[in-house]
Design an enzyme around this catalytic site. Structure first.
Site, mmCIF file in Angstrom:
data_model
loop_
_atom_site.group_PDB
_atom_site.id
_atom_site.type_symbol
_atom_site.label_atom_id
_atom_site.label_comp_id
_atom_site.label_asym_id
_atom_site.label_seq_id
_atom_site.Cartn_x
_atom_site.Cartn_y
_atom_site.Cartn_z
ATOM 1 C CG HIS A 67 0.923 -7.519 -8.392
ATOM 2 N ND1 HIS A 67 0.596 -7.364 -7.073
ATOM 3 C CD2 HIS A 67 2.193 -7.976 -8.415
ATOM 4 C CE1 HIS A 67 1.623 -7.718 -6.330
ATOM 5 N NE2 HIS A 67 2.609 -8.107 -7.125
ATOM 6 C CB ALA A 123 -4.756 -1.879 -2.115
#
Length: 173
Positions: A67, A123
């Site tokens: 990530h 997010a």
């Protein structure tokens, strides 16, 4: 796309379509393909999660290391995956001011130094202020708890991305 279409995909097509539901981990999609036939989206999701859960800790940390940092260098260089770009943009991370960006960079560096992998957060379920608050909060967590939390976020991201691909309502996941 419906589950019948998913079940009819050959190996290459499946990996092309599902290779980034776990960020930059097409090998997971490759392994999950062999578990066909899937009864529904929930069943498909369970196979991705089971793969993650079966990994040793080093493998789980490896998934986390795939990530990008939120609002990090990959965002500035334009090298995020399309999914990460949309998710970070939706959270307002592409329009941070200089002070916000520097603060987030500092927190990201502290987090990575403490845990050995980047801060992972779904997010699109957040906004720019919440990202910084959550990063600061999670910096204080014990390592084992944070690994579980970060993997939980990976699973949330996976669920949302699968829902996108199968045109499902993410609220029902």
């Amino acid at each position: 796309m419906d589950i019948e279409k998913v079940n009819s995909m050959d190996f290459g097509e499946f990996v092309d379509v599902f290779g980034n539901v776990i960020e930059r981990c097409p090998l997971i999609a490759a392994a999950v393909w062999s578990q066909r036939l899937f009864s529904d989206l929930e069943d498909l999701k369970k196979h991705f999660f089971a793969f993650i859960d079966a990994l040793p800790q080093s493998g789980q940390e490896g998934i986390l290391r795939c990530h990008p940092d939120l609002a990090g260098s990959e965002l500035r260089r334009g090298t995020l995956t399309a999914e990460s770009q949309r998710e970070q943009s939706g959270a307002g991370l592409t329009t941070l001011g200089t002070d916000e960006r520097l603060r987030l960079a500092e927190l990201n560096a502290q987090y990575r130094a403490r845990f050995g992998f980047p801060f992972v957060l779904a997010a699109r379920l957040s906004d720019r202020a919440a990202v910084s608050r959550e990063l600061a909060r999670r910096l204080l967590c014990p390592s084992a708890q944070e690994l579980r939390t970060a993997l939980g976020q990976v699973k949330k991201i996976c669920s949302l991305r699968l829902a996108d691909l199968l045109h499902a309502d993410p609220a029902k996941l």
